[in-house]
Scaffold this active site. Structure first.
Site, short mmCIF file in Angstrom:
data_model
loop_
_atom_site.label_atom_id
_atom_site.label_comp_id
_atom_site.label_asym_id
_atom_site.label_seq_id
_atom_site.Cartn_x
_atom_site.Cartn_y
_atom_site.Cartn_z
N ASP A 1 1.12 -1.11 -0.15
CA ASP A 1 0.27 0.68 -0.29
C ASP A 1 0.62 1.06 -0.05
O ASP A 1 1.91 1.22 0.58
CB ASP A 1 -0.57 0.13 1.45
N HIS B 1 2.52 2.72 -9.19
CA HIS B 1 2.70 1.69 -9.01
C HIS B 1 3.96 1.92 -10.05
O HIS B 1 4.56 0.19 -9.48
CB HIS B 1 1.35 1.47 -9.80
N LEU C 1 11.10 -20.73 -4.30
CA LEU C 1 9.83 -19.57 -3.35
C LEU C 1 8.76 -19.35 -4.45
O LEU C 1 8.73 -19.80 -5.88
CB LEU C 1 10.34 -18.21 -3.40
N GLU D 1 0.29 -12.97 12.36
CA GLU D 1 0.95 -11.94 13.12
C GLU D 1 1.15 -10.76 11.68
O GLU D 1 1.36 -11.41 11.25
CB GLU D 1 2.58 -12.41 13.14
C1 FPP Z 1 -1.92 -0.02 -3.56
O1 FPP Z 1 -1.55 1.56 -3.95
C2 FPP Z 1 -1.50 -0.51 -4.68
C3 FPP Z 1 -1.83 -1.47 -5.48
C4 FPP Z 1 -3.50 -1.79 -5.65
C5 FPP Z 1 -1.56 -1.87 -6.53
C6 FPP Z 1 -0.42 -2.98 -6.08
C7 FPP Z 1 1.19 -3.23 -7.44
C8 FPP Z 1 2.08 -2.82 -7.81
C9 FPP Z 1 3.32 -2.98 -6.56
C10 FPP Z 1 2.22 -3.69 -8.90
C11 FPP Z 1 3.41 -4.35 -9.60
C12 FPP Z 1 2.88 -5.38 -8.46
C13 FPP Z 1 3.23 -6.25 -9.07
C14 FPP Z 1 2.84 -7.83 -8.09
C15 FPP Z 1 3.83 -7.19 -10.33
P1 FPP Z 1 -2.51 2.39 -3.50
O2 FPP Z 1 -2.43 2.88 -5.08
O3 FPP Z 1 -3.33 2.22 -2.71
O4 FPP Z 1 -1.59 3.71 -2.38
P2 FPP Z 1 -2.25 4.98 -1.33
O5 FPP Z 1 -3.53 4.54 -0.79
O6 FPP Z 1 -1.18 5.73 -1.55
O7 FPP Z 1 -3.48 5.40 -3.03
#
Ligand code: FPP
Length: 245
Positions: free
Chosen positions: A19, A36, A130, A206
């Site tokens: 997040d 992202h 893994l 946890e």
């Molecule tokens: C949440 O941050 C993140 C996501 C919904 C997407 C996570 C995806 C990646 C890290 C891209 C690559 C992943 C892989 C597995 C190749 P948010 O957008 O909710 O952040 P915010 O809460 O600050 O708005």
């Protein structure tokens, strides 16, 4: 059983709610997709870290069933990023013997995304290192509902007797069948909620929360989470005194 390394117990299964990508980008005055994209480096770091620590399973919450309600541009950007990342990282996954799998309503992904994902899953299927589990179009409520539906169908057909329905059987019908429950959950960005992640599977996990935003997450943060895990007394409903025996 968890493995030990450098006198520390290493969780067998680590689950992560990645997040803070959007906030990370905003702080830099950039578009959310930049956050992202920058999060991919953190995915590399945690995957490599888990390979080095010989963790058996790493589950990453990459796209929830609720994420479809984000602006279309962001959804499209996330889907392309997922596919591009899987494609570009495939040689590294092979080199590190990482086996890629996915949980979630994969049929609900765009055909192109689904197909490419299945190819990568197939290519890595005999790797013995893994297990990297991507939660895609996933939610805990979806998982419990689909399990419940299948069990009902089997019960009506007579292949499952109602009295045979117990916790073990439920677990067998979840998308995480044959994956042990996570021992450690990491959530970045200071938020403290489950956000419809592995609702059943996190019963005795946890939880490690950190203020670090996902794109800044590195191996040192993974190690802090493992130190935190080692400081926990896992009682599973028992008393401390009972654990001494
Ligand atoms: C949440 O941050 C993140 C996501 C919904 C997407 C996570 C995806 C990646 C890290 C891209 C690559 C992943 C892989 C597995 C190749 P948010 O957008 O909710 O952040 P915010 O809460 O600050 O708005």
């Amino acid at each position: 059983m968890s493995a030990e390394q450098d006198g520390r117990e290493i969780p067998r299964h680590i689950a992560v709610i990645m997040d803070g990508n959007g906030r990370w980008a905003k702080k830099k005055g950039a578009m959310r997709i930049f956050g992202h994209r920058s999060g991919v480096q953190a995915v590399r770091e945690i995957t490599e870290g888990c390979v080095e620590l010989r963790v058996d399973y790493l589950t990453l919450y990459a796209f929830s069933t609720e994420n479809w309600s984000r602006p279309q541009k962001e959804v499209d950007g996330l889907m392309s990023l997922l596919i591009n990342t899987i494609n570009t990282e495939l040689p590294t996954l092979m080199k590190n013997k990482v086996r890629l799998t996915a949980i979630g309503d994969l049929q609900g992904l765009a055909t192109g995304v689904h197909k490419k994902l299945l190819v990568a899953i197939d290519k890595t299927s005999t790797n013995k290192g893994l297990n990297l589990v991507l939660a895609l179009n996933y939610s805990g409520k979806w998982d419990l509902t689909q399990a419940c539906k299948t069990i009902c169908v089997e019960t009506i057909k007579g292949t499952i007797k109602p009295e045979a329905i117990d916790e073990e059987l439920m677990s067998d019908y979840l998308s995480t069948k044959s994956i042990p429950d996570p021992e450690l959950l990491i959530r970045t960005s200071g938020e403290m909620r489950i956000s419809n992640f592995l609702l059943w599977q996190l019963a005795y996990t946890e939880f490690f929360f950190t203020e670090v935003l996902w794109p800044d997450f590195r191996k040192k943060h993974l190690n802090l989470a493992i130190d935190f895990f080692n400081g926990r007394e896992r009682r599973f409903g028992k008393t401390s005194e009972q654990l001494d025996f």
